[in-house]
Design a protein around this motif. Structure first.
Motif, PDB file in Angstrom:
ATOM      1  N   LEU A  16      12.625 -15.539 -18.127  1.00  0.00           N
ATOM      2  CA  LEU A  16      11.637 -15.081 -19.095  1.00  0.00           C
ATOM      3  C   LEU A  16      11.880 -15.583 -20.509  1.00  0.00           C
ATOM      4  O   LEU A  16      10.934 -15.976 -21.206  1.00  0.00           O
ATOM      5  CB  LEU A  16      11.617 -13.541 -19.126  1.00  0.00           C
ATOM      6  CG  LEU A  16      11.077 -12.833 -17.888  1.00  0.00           C
ATOM      7  CD1 LEU A  16      11.376 -11.337 -17.977  1.00  0.00           C
ATOM      8  CD2 LEU A  16       9.579 -13.061 -17.769  1.00  0.00           C
ATOM      9  N   LEU A  17      13.124 -15.583 -20.971  1.00  0.00           N
ATOM     10  CA  LEU A  17      13.417 -15.750 -22.393  1.00  0.00           C
ATOM     11  C   LEU A  17      13.674 -17.203 -22.747  1.00  0.00           C
ATOM     12  O   LEU A  17      14.566 -17.847 -22.194  1.00  0.00           O
ATOM     13  CB  LEU A  17      14.629 -14.891 -22.775  1.00  0.00           C
ATOM     14  CG  LEU A  17      14.507 -13.397 -22.449  1.00  0.00           C
ATOM     15  CD1 LEU A  17      15.754 -12.649 -22.892  1.00  0.00           C
ATOM     16  CD2 LEU A  17      13.250 -12.792 -23.087  1.00  0.00           C
ATOM     17  N   GLY A  18      12.882 -17.711 -23.699  1.00  0.00           N
ATOM     18  CA  GLY A  18      12.947 -19.131 -24.046  1.00  0.00           C
ATOM     19  C   GLY A  18      13.481 -19.442 -25.419  1.00  0.00           C
ATOM     20  O   GLY A  18      13.263 -20.544 -25.937  1.00  0.00           O
ATOM     21  N   GLY A  19      14.183 -18.478 -26.047  1.00  0.00           N
ATOM     22  CA  GLY A  19      14.744 -18.753 -27.360  1.00  0.00           C
ATOM     23  C   GLY A  19      13.684 -18.827 -28.449  1.00  0.00           C
ATOM     24  O   GLY A  19      12.602 -18.252 -28.324  1.00  0.00           O
ATOM     25  N   LYS A  20      13.989 -19.536 -29.526  1.00  0.00           N
ATOM     26  CA  LYS A  20      13.081 -19.622 -30.667  1.00  0.00           C
ATOM     27  C   LYS A  20      11.704 -20.129 -30.251  1.00  0.00           C
ATOM     28  O   LYS A  20      11.577 -21.165 -29.601  1.00  0.00           O
ATOM     29  CB  LYS A  20      13.677 -20.547 -31.736  1.00  0.00           C
ATOM     30  CG  LYS A  20      12.826 -20.623 -32.998  1.00  0.00           C
ATOM     31  CD  LYS A  20      13.440 -21.552 -34.030  1.00  0.00           C
ATOM     32  CE  LYS A  20      12.548 -21.624 -35.265  1.00  0.00           C
ATOM     33  NZ  LYS A  20      13.089 -22.558 -36.280  1.00  0.00           N
ATOM     34  N   ASP A  21      10.670 -19.377 -30.618  1.00  0.00           N
ATOM     35  CA  ASP A  21       9.274 -19.680 -30.266  1.00  0.00           C
ATOM     36  C   ASP A  21       9.056 -19.731 -28.751  1.00  0.00           C
ATOM     37  O   ASP A  21       7.989 -20.144 -28.297  1.00  0.00           O
ATOM     38  CB  ASP A  21       8.813 -21.005 -30.881  1.00  0.00           C
ATOM     39  CG  ASP A  21       8.754 -20.958 -32.404  1.00  0.00           C
ATOM     40  OD1 ASP A  21       8.497 -19.870 -32.947  1.00  0.00           O
ATOM     41  OD2 ASP A  21       8.968 -22.000 -33.035  1.00  0.00           O
ATOM     42  N   GLY A  22      10.076 -19.342 -27.975  1.00  0.00           N
ATOM     43  CA  GLY A  22       9.973 -19.429 -26.514  1.00  0.00           C
ATOM     44  C   GLY A  22       9.956 -20.855 -26.014  1.00  0.00           C
ATOM     45  O   GLY A  22       9.543 -21.115 -24.879  1.00  0.00           O
ATOM     46  N   MET A  23      10.418 -21.811 -26.823  1.00  0.00           N
ATOM     47  CA  MET A  23      10.205 -23.230 -26.524  1.00  0.00           C
ATOM     48  C   MET A  23      11.477 -24.043 -26.316  1.00  0.00           C
ATOM     49  O   MET A  23      11.391 -25.250 -26.058  1.00  0.00           O
ATOM     50  CB  MET A  23       9.393 -23.855 -27.660  1.00  0.00           C
ATOM     51  CG  MET A  23       7.911 -23.512 -27.634  1.00  0.00           C
ATOM     52  SD  MET A  23       7.085 -24.168 -26.165  1.00  0.00           S
ATOM     53  CE  MET A  23       7.313 -25.929 -26.393  1.00  0.00           C
ATOM     54  N   ILE A  24      12.647 -23.446 -26.417  1.00  0.00           N
ATOM     55  CA  ILE A  24      13.871 -24.247 -26.335  1.00  0.00           C
ATOM     56  C   ILE A  24      13.982 -24.954 -24.987  1.00  0.00           C
ATOM     57  O   ILE A  24      14.224 -26.169 -24.910  1.00  0.00           O
ATOM     58  CB  ILE A  24      15.111 -23.366 -26.594  1.00  0.00           C
ATOM     59  CG1 ILE A  24      15.158 -22.979 -28.079  1.00  0.00           C
ATOM     60  CG2 ILE A  24      16.392 -24.104 -26.197  1.00  0.00           C
ATOM     61  CD1 ILE A  24      16.339 -22.107 -28.459  1.00  0.00           C
ATOM     62  N   THR A  25      13.800 -24.216 -23.906  1.00  0.00           N
ATOM     63  CA  THR A  25      13.902 -24.824 -22.577  1.00  0.00           C
ATOM     64  C   THR A  25      12.753 -25.784 -22.316  1.00  0.00           C
ATOM     65  O   THR A  25      12.942 -26.869 -21.751  1.00  0.00           O
ATOM     66  CB  THR A  25      13.942 -23.733 -21.491  1.00  0.00           C
ATOM     67  OG1 THR A  25      14.996 -22.807 -21.790  1.00  0.00           O
ATOM     68  CG2 THR A  25      14.177 -24.342 -20.118  1.00  0.00           C
ATOM     69  N   THR A  26      11.553 -25.404 -22.742  1.00  0.00           N
ATOM     70  CA  THR A  26      10.386 -26.256 -22.509  1.00  0.00           C
ATOM     71  C   THR A  26      10.533 -27.604 -23.210  1.00  0.00           C
ATOM     72  O   THR A  26      10.203 -28.652 -22.644  1.00  0.00           O
ATOM     73  CB  THR A  26       9.101 -25.553 -22.982  1.00  0.00           C
ATOM     74  OG1 THR A  26       8.988 -24.285 -22.321  1.00  0.00           O
ATOM     75  CG2 THR A  26       7.877 -26.392 -22.666  1.00  0.00           C
ATOM     76  N   TRP A  27      11.055 -27.609 -24.442  1.00  0.00           N
ATOM     77  CA  TRP A  27      11.230 -28.869 -25.151  1.00  0.00           C
ATOM     78  C   TRP A  27      12.262 -29.768 -24.478  1.00  0.00           C
ATOM     79  O   TRP A  27      12.163 -30.998 -24.549  1.00  0.00           O
ATOM     80  CB  TRP A  27      11.598 -28.639 -26.615  1.00  0.00           C
ATOM     81  CG  TRP A  27      10.410 -28.502 -27.515  1.00  0.00           C
ATOM     82  CD1 TRP A  27      10.052 -27.423 -28.267  1.00  0.00           C
ATOM     83  CD2 TRP A  27       9.394 -29.485 -27.737  1.00  0.00           C
ATOM     84  NE1 TRP A  27       8.887 -27.665 -28.939  1.00  0.00           N
ATOM     85  CE2 TRP A  27       8.456 -28.930 -28.629  1.00  0.00           C
ATOM     86  CE3 TRP A  27       9.171 -30.778 -27.260  1.00  0.00           C
ATOM     87  CZ2 TRP A  27       7.324 -29.620 -29.064  1.00  0.00           C
ATOM     88  CZ3 TRP A  27       8.041 -31.466 -27.691  1.00  0.00           C
ATOM     89  CH2 TRP A  27       7.141 -30.893 -28.575  1.00  0.00           C
ATOM     90  N   GLN A  28      13.239 -29.177 -23.815  1.00  0.00           N
ATOM     91  CA  GLN A  28      14.199 -29.998 -23.080  1.00  0.00           C
ATOM     92  C   GLN A  28      13.486 -30.842 -22.032  1.00  0.00           C
ATOM     93  O   GLN A  28      13.821 -32.009 -21.810  1.00  0.00           O
ATOM     94  CB  GLN A  28      15.248 -29.107 -22.408  1.00  0.00           C
ATOM     95  CG  GLN A  28      16.203 -28.428 -23.367  1.00  0.00           C
ATOM     96  CD  GLN A  28      17.187 -27.527 -22.647  1.00  0.00           C
ATOM     97  OE1 GLN A  28      17.628 -27.812 -21.545  1.00  0.00           O
ATOM     98  NE2 GLN A  28      17.527 -26.417 -23.263  1.00  0.00           N
TER      99      GLN A  28
END
Length: 221
Positions: free
Chosen positions: A149-161
Motif C-alpha cells: 500500500l505505502l509508496g513513500g513521498k507522494d506515493g511515488m517512490i516505488t512507481t518512479w523506480q
C-alpha cells in the motif's frame, strides 16, 4: 462482459485482497483487449509481466480473457503472494496454468533487458513518510500489507523506480499499464514521461470512494 476470476484460500492477513484498484484493471483490460491484440500481433508469443501480483486476480483475468496465449511472469517480494497467484491461476485456468510462472523478486530485477511486451503494475501508491522495509527470509514479516500500500513521498517512490527503468524493461512493441491515485499527481507524471519521449494516455479513470484512480498507458515513441 468477462467474468471475474474466483479467488479462494488466500491469507488476507499477508496478501493484498482484491479491491477497487484491482477491479479497475479488470475493466481497463476488457476495454484494451482489441488494442493489445493489434499492438502485439500473432507472430511472436508475448511476454506479460505483472509486478506485485498479490492474490493473482489480474494475471488470471488476463490469461483467462485477454491474452490467452501469452507467457506470464508474476513477480512479488511477498512469498505468500507468489503462492497465491499460482493457486488462483490453477483454480480458474487449469489448462493454461503452465503459461504462468511466479518469481519472488523486487519489481523486475530478474527480468532480462527489453523482453517485456506488456507490463502491469498496481503499485503501492498511498503517500507515506517512507516505504516499509521487508525481510527476504520468510513469509512471517508483519509489513506485507504495508508494502502493498505505502509508496513513500507522494506515493511515488516505488512507481518512479519502474518508470525510470521502462526503456530497459519493455520490448520494441512493449506497453506498460500503471495505476495512480490523484495524490500521485498523474498529470505531472504523464507530462514528465512525455518529455522523455513516451506516449502516455489515460486509458481508465474511476472515482473509488474518496479516491480517484487512473490507469496510464506508456508506449515508447
Amino acid at each position: 462482459m468477462f467474468s471475474t476470476p474466483i479467488v479462494k484460500d488466500v491469507d488476507y492477513d499477508k496478501v493484498y485482497e482484491p479491491s477497487e484498484d484491482s477491479f479497475c484493471f479488470l475493466d481497463c483490460f476488457e476495454d484494451q483487449k482489441e488494442f493489445l491484440e493489434e499492438r502485439l500481433g500473432k507472430k511472436v508469443t508475448p511476454l506479460l509481466v505483472e509486478i506485485g501480483t498479490g492474490s493473482g486476480i489480474i494475471t488470471t483475468f488476463l490469461l483467462q480473457n485477454i491474452l490467452p496465449d501469452a507467457v506470464y511472469m508474476a513477480t512479488d517480494v511477498n512469498p505468500s503472494a507468489c503462492t497465491s497467484v499460482l493457486n488462483t491461476v490453477r483454480l480458474n485456468c487449469p489448462q493454461r496454468a503452465c503459461l504462468v510462472d511466479s518469481l519472488r523478486m523486487s519489481l523486475v530485477s530478474g527480468v532480462r533487458r527489453n523482453l517485456v511486451d506488456v507490463l502491469v503494475f498496481n503499485p503501492p501508491y498511498v503517500p507515506a513518510t517512507e516505504v516499509p522495509k521487508y525481510s527476504q527470509k520468510g513469509d512471517d514479516d508483519s509489513n506485507w500489507l504495508d508494502l502493498a500500500l505505502l509508496g513513500g513521498k507522494d506515493g511515488m517512490i516505488t512507481t518512479w523506480q519502474v518508470l525510470n527503468d521502462l526503456e530497459e524493461i519493455l520490448s520494441s512493441r512493449g506497453v506498460a499499464y500503471i495505476l495512480f491515485c490523484a495524490r500521485n499527481k498523474p498529470e505531472n507524471v504523464a507530462e514528465e514521461m512525455r518529455s522523455r519521449g513516451w506516449r502516455v494516455d489515460i486509458v481508465f479513470k474511476r472515482k473509488a470512494g474518496w479516491e480517484v484512480l487512473s490507469i496510464l498507458r506508456f508506449i515508447k515513441v
